[in-house]
Design an enzyme around this catalytic site. Structure first.
Site, PDB file in Angstrom:
ATOM      1  N   LYS A  45       0.837  -1.209   0.000  1.00  8.98           N
ATOM      2  CA  LYS A  45       0.000   0.000   0.000  1.00  8.98           C
ATOM      3  C   LYS A  45       0.872   1.258   0.000  1.00  8.98           C
ATOM      4  O   LYS A  45       0.589   2.224  -0.712  1.00  8.98           O
ATOM      5  CB  LYS A  45      -0.935  -0.015   1.219  1.00  8.98           C
ATOM      6  CG  LYS A  45      -1.676   1.278   1.519  1.00  8.98           C
ATOM      7  CD  LYS A  45      -2.773   1.579   0.517  1.00  8.98           C
ATOM      8  CE  LYS A  45      -3.275   3.009   0.618  1.00  8.98           C
ATOM      9  NZ  LYS A  45      -4.336   3.251   1.547  1.00  8.98           N
ATOM     10  N   LYS A  52       0.602  11.496   5.907  1.00  9.56           N
ATOM     11  CA  LYS A  52       0.889  10.388   6.824  1.00  9.56           C
ATOM     12  C   LYS A  52       1.483   9.210   6.057  1.00  9.56           C
ATOM     13  O   LYS A  52       2.477   8.608   6.457  1.00  9.56           O
ATOM     14  CB  LYS A  52      -0.412   9.961   7.520  1.00  9.56           C
ATOM     15  CG  LYS A  52      -0.274   8.745   8.396  1.00  9.56           C
ATOM     16  CD  LYS A  52      -1.594   8.021   8.585  1.00  9.56           C
ATOM     17  CE  LYS A  52      -2.035   7.353   7.319  1.00  9.56           C
ATOM     18  NZ  LYS A  52      -3.056   6.341   7.442  1.00  9.56           N
TER      19      LYS A  52
END
Ligand code: NA7
Length: 294
Positions: A166, A234
Site C-alpha cells: 500500500k 501520513k
C-alpha cells in the site's frame, strides 16, 4: 458472519454499512460518539464490540490509533479469544503490523492487514481493492466480507506485506500527482491553459488513472477531501520511515514530503491532497483554470 467494525470515518462507515446490507451481523464502535450505522449494534468500547465476533475489522487513521484500539484500556485485547481474526484496513507501518500480529498470536488470533485502494466513492459503491497480507486460511474465511465491500483482492504475502505494498502504491500517487500539478503550473505560466493541455496528456503515454481521476476536480477547483492531504502526508511519512528501516533512499518522495508539509502549514490539511497545486500556483503567481472558472 459476526463482525465488529471499529472506526467509522470517511472509509469505515460506508464499509460497515455495506456489510450490514450484505446480511452480516455487525457491531460498530467509533472513538467519538454519535457516529453509527443503520442496522448495526453500537458498542461502548473496542473490547465490547470484539466480544464474540468472528472478525474484528479496524479502519482508523494511523499506527497509534490501531495500537490504542487493540491494546489500550478497554481495548480489543481484553476480550480476544482463540479463533478470532483481526482485519486491519488502516494504512499503518508494516513493522508495527508485524508486532501487533505477534502480540495477538499468543491468544490464537490471526492477523490480516488489508489496506485499501479506492476513495470514499469506491467505499460507498462497495468497489474497493484490498491489498492483503496474511496467511491463506484466514484470508479464505474473510472472502465474503471482502466481497461485500470491494471488487478485488490482491495478496502480497504474509502479514505486513499488504501495508508494504500500500505504501508503494500511495508513493506513486503522490509523485504522479505532483508531476501533473507541476506540469499544469508551468504550462499555465507559459500561456498553455489546462484545458488545452489535457487532451494532449490523455492521448499520450503521460495519461494515468491519477490524472484522469483528479483533472475534473482540479478544473472545477474543487479541493474538498476525497482523500485528505493530512492522510496522504501520513502515508508519505510511513513510506519514508519504512525506507529508512530498509536502508532505501527515496529522494523524489523526500521532496514531495516538504511540499505536503508546507501545504499543511498553509492550512490545507483537511482539503484533498490535490490542493498541493495551490502552493505551486502561489510560488508561480498563476492560477490553473478550467473553462467555468476562466
Ligand atoms: P478519517 O475519515 O479521518 O477517519 C479516521 C477514523 O479513525 C475515525 O473513525 C477516527 O475516530 C478514528 N481514530 C483516529 N484516531 C483514533 C484513535 N487514537 N483512537 C481511536 N480511533 C481513532 O479517515 P479515513 O476513513 O479516510 O481513513 C481511514 C484509514 O484508511 C486511514 O488509515 C487511511 O490512510 C486509509 P473519530 O471519529 O475521530 O473519533
Amino acid at each position: 458472519m459476526r463482525v465488529a467494525f471499529l472506526g467509522l470515518g470517511i472509509m469505515g462507515r460506508p464499509m460497515a454499512s455495506n456489510l450490514v446490507k450484505a446480511g452480516h451481523e455487525v457491531t460498530v464502535w467509533n472513538r467519538t460518539a454519535g457516529k453509527d450505522v443503520e442496522g448495526a449494534r453500537s458498542a461502548t468500547s473496542p473490547a465490547d464490540a470484539a466480544r464474540g465476533a468472528e472478525v474484528i475489522w479496524l479502519c482508523v487513521s494511523d499506527t497509534k490509533a490501531v495500537e490504542s484500539i487493540l491494546f489500550g484500556p478497554q481495548g480489543v485485547h481484553e476480550s480476544l479469544t482463540d479463533g478470532q481474526i483481526i482485519l486491519d484496513s488502516s494504512t499503518i507501518a508494516p513493522s508495527a503490523t508485524r508486532r501487533f500480529a505477534e502480540r495477538v498470536a499468543a491468544k490464537g488470533v490471526q492477523y490480516v492487514d488489508a489496506p485499501v485502494t479506492g476513495s470514499k466513492i469506491a467505499a460507498e459503491a462497495g468497489t474497493l481493492i484490498f491489498i492483503v497480507g496474511g496467511d491463506e486460511a484466514p484470508i479464505e474465511r474473510l472472502k465474503p466480507l471482502f466481497a461485500a465491500t470491494g471488487k478485488k483482492i490482491f495478496r502480497m504475502g504474509e502479514t505486513g506485506k499488504g501495508e508494504a505494498a500500500k505504501l508503494a502504491m500511495n508513493l506513486q500517487i503522490a509523485l504522479i500527482y505532483e508531476g501533473f500539478a507541476e506540469a499544469l503550473t508551468l504550462a499555465t505560466k507559459l500561456g498553455v491553459d489546462a484545458e488545452t493541455l489535457l487532451p494532449l496528456i490523455e492521448a499520450s503515454m503521460v495519461r494515468s488513472g491519477v490524472v484522469e481521476y483528479k483533472a475534473p476536480f482540479v478544473l472545477k477547483r474543487d479541493f474538498s477531501a476525497n482523500f485528505p492531504l493530512r492522510l496522504m502526508l501520513k502515508d508519505i511519512r510511513l513510506a519514508l520511515e519504512a525506507a529508512k528501516e530498509a536502508r532505501v533512499k527515496l529522494p523524489g518522495l523526500e521532496t514531495v514530503e516538504e511540499i505536503y508539509d508546507m501545504a499543511a502549514e498553509d492550512g490545507h490539511e483537511d482539503l484533498d491532497y490535490a490542493a498541493t497545486l495551490t502552493l505551486l500556483e502561489k510560488w508561480a503567481g498563476v492560477e490553473v483554470k478550467g473553462a467555468s472558472a476562466a
